[in-house]
Scaffold this motif. Structure first.
Motif, PDB file in Angstrom:
ATOM      1  N   ALA A 129     104.174  66.183  49.033  1.00 61.25           N
ATOM      2  CA  ALA A 129     105.499  66.644  49.471  1.00 61.25           C
ATOM      3  C   ALA A 129     106.367  65.433  49.791  1.00 61.25           C
ATOM      4  O   ALA A 129     105.884  64.387  50.250  1.00 61.25           O
ATOM      5  N   TYR A 130     107.651  65.587  49.535  1.00 58.40           N
ATOM      6  CA  TYR A 130     108.650  64.626  49.993  1.00 58.40           C
ATOM      7  C   TYR A 130     109.548  65.351  50.969  1.00 58.40           C
ATOM      8  O   TYR A 130     110.087  66.416  50.653  1.00 58.40           O
ATOM      9  N   TYR A 131     109.710  64.754  52.162  1.00 52.77           N
ATOM     10  CA  TYR A 131     110.507  65.426  53.192  1.00 52.77           C
ATOM     11  C   TYR A 131     111.705  64.557  53.556  1.00 52.77           C
ATOM     12  O   TYR A 131     111.561  63.380  53.922  1.00 52.77           O
ATOM     13  N   ASP A 132     112.897  65.143  53.462  1.00 51.06           N
ATOM     14  CA  ASP A 132     114.150  64.484  53.835  1.00 51.06           C
ATOM     15  C   ASP A 132     114.589  65.068  55.169  1.00 51.06           C
ATOM     16  O   ASP A 132     115.027  66.219  55.250  1.00 51.06           O
ATOM     17  N   GLY A 133     114.486  64.243  56.241  1.00 56.83           N
ATOM     18  CA  GLY A 133     114.824  64.712  57.572  1.00 56.83           C
ATOM     19  C   GLY A 133     116.304  64.961  57.772  1.00 56.83           C
ATOM     20  O   GLY A 133     116.690  65.797  58.588  1.00 56.83           O
ATOM     21  N   ASN A 134     117.158  64.229  57.065  1.00 59.10           N
ATOM     22  CA  ASN A 134     118.604  64.419  57.220  1.00 59.10           C
ATOM     23  C   ASN A 134     119.045  65.768  56.631  1.00 59.10           C
ATOM     24  O   ASN A 134     119.869  66.479  57.206  1.00 59.10           O
ATOM     25  N   GLU A 135     118.508  66.099  55.466  1.00 61.02           N
ATOM     26  CA  GLU A 135     118.843  67.380  54.816  1.00 61.02           C
ATOM     27  C   GLU A 135     117.895  68.500  55.211  1.00 61.02           C
ATOM     28  O   GLU A 135     118.143  69.670  54.902  1.00 61.02           O
ATOM     29  N   GLN A 136     116.788  68.147  55.877  1.00 59.58           N
ATOM     30  CA  GLN A 136     115.756  69.109  56.276  1.00 59.58           C
ATOM     31  C   GLN A 136     115.218  69.871  55.058  1.00 59.58           C
ATOM     32  O   GLN A 136     115.072  71.091  55.086  1.00 59.58           O
ATOM     33  N   VAL A 187     113.048  62.005  62.400  1.00 56.58           N
ATOM     34  CA  VAL A 187     111.651  62.323  62.150  1.00 56.58           C
ATOM     35  C   VAL A 187     110.800  61.414  63.032  1.00 56.58           C
ATOM     36  O   VAL A 187     110.984  60.189  63.034  1.00 56.58           O
ATOM     37  N   TYR A 188     109.886  62.004  63.774  1.00 57.04           N
ATOM     38  CA  TYR A 188     109.039  61.240  64.688  1.00 57.04           C
ATOM     39  C   TYR A 188     107.601  61.240  64.193  1.00 57.04           C
ATOM     40  O   TYR A 188     107.069  62.272  63.786  1.00 57.04           O
ATOM     41  N   LEU A 189     107.006  60.033  64.226  1.00 56.21           N
ATOM     42  CA  LEU A 189     105.595  59.902  63.911  1.00 56.21           C
ATOM     43  C   LEU A 189     104.808  60.142  65.185  1.00 56.21           C
ATOM     44  O   LEU A 189     104.955  59.413  66.172  1.00 56.21           O
ATOM     45  N   VAL A 190     103.992  61.172  65.169  1.00 58.14           N
ATOM     46  CA  VAL A 190     103.202  61.509  66.359  1.00 58.14           C
ATOM     47  C   VAL A 190     101.863  60.786  66.338  1.00 58.14           C
ATOM     48  O   VAL A 190     101.422  60.251  67.351  1.00 58.14           O
ATOM     49  N   HIS A 191     101.233  60.722  65.143  1.00 57.25           N
ATOM     50  CA  HIS A 191      99.911  60.093  65.095  1.00 57.25           C
ATOM     51  C   HIS A 191      99.589  59.649  63.671  1.00 57.25           C
ATOM     52  O   HIS A 191     100.000  60.285  62.697  1.00 57.25           O
ATOM     53  N   ALA A 192      98.848  58.547  63.574  1.00 56.55           N
ATOM     54  CA  ALA A 192      98.215  58.106  62.332  1.00 56.55           C
ATOM     55  C   ALA A 192      97.038  57.232  62.727  1.00 56.55           C
ATOM     56  O   ALA A 192      97.125  56.440  63.685  1.00 56.55           O
TER      57      ALA A 192
END
Length: 548
Positions: free
Chosen positions: A110-117, A41-46
């Protein structure tokens, strides 16, 4: 001074550490476009990033226009807790996930799990996929397998139809939705309720997999297995599904229903019931048009009238029902039965090649070698018209080569009447009067009132006959200019026992309601040869006021 220098040195190290933590994100973002299998998971902006291990553990706290990217999807929110080590994050406020130009997911959290997508979206969740929209408060969306699972009530809107249920799934790859528990499907034309339903959003097609009820206008469908297309309004129903409309019902192993045009087709073990007129039809194929009132059944077709204590069963190759002046007070129907018609009721039986029943005058007309039996009475001729009153037989008119035969108690002798035309009047299912006109020939056996023995044979010829009966016995007789002879029983000439054209068709007569399927025609040579009626000369017609 030494402590101040150490503090400045430590702050510099911490700053370098934070910069170092940000740099891998930029490198992975660039690398994501080059490596298809990169699942980070990449952080593009904050707008702002904070890190406090003591307050937030391993989470990087992001606020302001937060934007993540992961395997072709962009994820936006107001703020987030980013767990870089576990390749996951929590998103808060105006959460939005966009995948290509066909799918978007919005929620409050939302909770997002990048490994399990897997995205676990909560509160005011809206999943949009092409023209389909799913609303719920709890949705787990699996990007790897392309399906969402809701479990606290959901609503799917597609092509003008709205689907609701307690729990269900939506697959974005196959565009299939599965709904369970208190399922309701509604649009402008119909309303469906069930406990289990599969819905194909590509075809706008619902698959019924449990006890279901569909209501459309005045029609109602019950099915436990079938398909309904919300776009074309076509139904394919299986497993003895039941259709009802204005007191009429249709059941079959498989039923195809076009609610837009009001057309139904049913196959195998079909039962069509008209509870208003108390009749029904059965067969292996049936069609019905609710707009015109037309019905047809064939393949072991049976029509049943159960308006009386004893039901009338009729079989033919094909039955057709035509409705006239439908939806008016002057509505009436015509029933056509053709090819090898056989009918049975306890008191009346009939056989003919074809018939037409007209409810306007309650007349049933039988064509081509028709025969009617009532107890020991047999009527046949070129054409028989039976008139009903209050669903019971009122009178019978035999046209052309009319012949009446009554079998006496000894089963050997027969009373007979032949004429051009004949009328038999009925009361409570029994003949009480008989009228015959035109070349009337009579063979009649008078009986001794004391012991019911036969006195002799009365042979009579007359232009007209009128006979009154009581309990199937002659009470009074009237004839116009009769000529005849009474032969004692021991002096009857052999040629006088039977009139020309006599036949006793006991081998044809239906024996019970199951026997209507067993066709037995007349023996060779016993078929009526229809007589051509000569028309009057033109001069006679003109004198009588006929057409010139």
């Amino acid at each position: 001074m030494k402590l101040r220098a150490v503090a400045i040195f430590m702050l510099c190290l911490l700053g370098i550490g934070l910069i170092g933590a940000m740099q891998p994100v930029r490198k992975r973002t660039a690398k994501n476009h080059k490596t298809a299998h990169d699942k980070r998971v990449y952080l593009v902006h904050a707008d702002e990033l904070r890190y406090n291990q003591y307050q937030n553990g391993d989470a990087q706290v992001l606020t302001g226009h937060v934007h993540f990217r992961h395997v072709g999807a962009n994820l936006y929110c107001d703020s987030a807790n980013f767990f870089q080590q576990t390749n996951s994050f929590e998103a808060f406020g105006h959460v939005r996930m966009v995948q290509g130009d066909t799918l978007s997911l919005t929620s409050d959290y939302a909770y997002y799990d990048g490994n399990e997508q897997i995205a676990q979206a909560r509160y005011n969740v809206v999943l949009k996929h092409r023209k389909t929209t799913l609303y719920t408060d709890s949705l787990d969306y699996d990007r790897m397998y392309s399906f969402g699972n809701f479990f606290e009530g959901g609503k799917l809107v597609d092509n003008g139809s709205t689907l609701t249920s307690d729990w269900g799934e939506y697959h974005t790859d196959s565009k299939m939705a599965m709904f369970y528990y208190d399922v309701r499907l509604r649009n402008k034309k119909f309303y469906l309720t069930t406990d289990s339903l599969f819905y194909d959003t590509r075809l706008s097609r619902a698959h019924i997999v449990g006890p279901s009820n569909i209501t459309s206008g005045s029609s109602h469908i019950y099915s436990e297995d079938g398909y309904y297309n919300t776009k074309t309004e076509m139904s394919e129903l299986f497993g003895r599904s039941v259709m009802k409309d204005k007191g009429r019902s249709l059941v079959g192993d498989s039923v195809y229903y076009d609610s837009k045009n009001g057309l139904s087709h049913a196959y195998s073990n079909v039962v069509y019931v008209d509870s208003v007129n108390k009749n029904k039809m059965t067969g292996d194929y049936c069609e019905y048009n609710e707009e015109t009132g037309y019905a047809m059944t064939t393949k072991r077709a049976v029509a049943i009238d159960y308006s009386q204590r004893d039901s009338l069963y009729m079989h033919a190759d094909t039955f057709k029902v035509f409705t006239f002046n439908i939806n008016t007070d002057s509505v009436y129907r015509k029933i056509h039965a053709y090819n090898k018609v056989r009918a049975y009721r306890v008191d009346v039986q009939a056989v003919c090649d074809s018939l037409v029943y007209n409810s306007q005058d309650s007349c049933m007309t039988m064509y081509r070698d028709p025969i009617v039996w009532n107890n020991g009475q047999q009527l046949f001729g070129e054409e028989i018209r039976a008139y009903m009153k209050d669903s019971t037989i009122d009178h019978v008119h035999v046209v052309g080569q009319a012949f009446s035969v009554e079998q006496l108690a000894d089963s050997v002798h027969f009373n007979q009447v032949s004429s051009k035309e004949m009328m038999a009047l009925f009361n409570k299912g029994e003949v009480y009067e008989t009228n015959a006109t035109g070349n009337v020939l009579i063979v009649y056996y008078p009986m001794d009132d004391s012991d019911s023995t036969l006195i002799g044979l009365n042979y009579t010829e007359t232009p007209k006959l009128r006979m009154f009966l009581e309990k199937r016995k002659m009470k009074k007789i009237w004839m116009e200019k009769p000529t005849g002879v009474l032969y004692p029983m021991t002096q009857i000439p052999p040629s006088k026992y039977f009139l020309p054209g006599y036949a006793w068709f006991d081998y044809i007569r239906p024996l019970n309601r199951d026997d209507i399927f067993n066709w037995r025609g007349k023996k060779e040579g016993q078929e009526l040869k229809e007589q051509v009626r000569r028309t009057a000369p033109a001069s006679v017609k003109k004198a009588e006021g006929g057409p010139k």
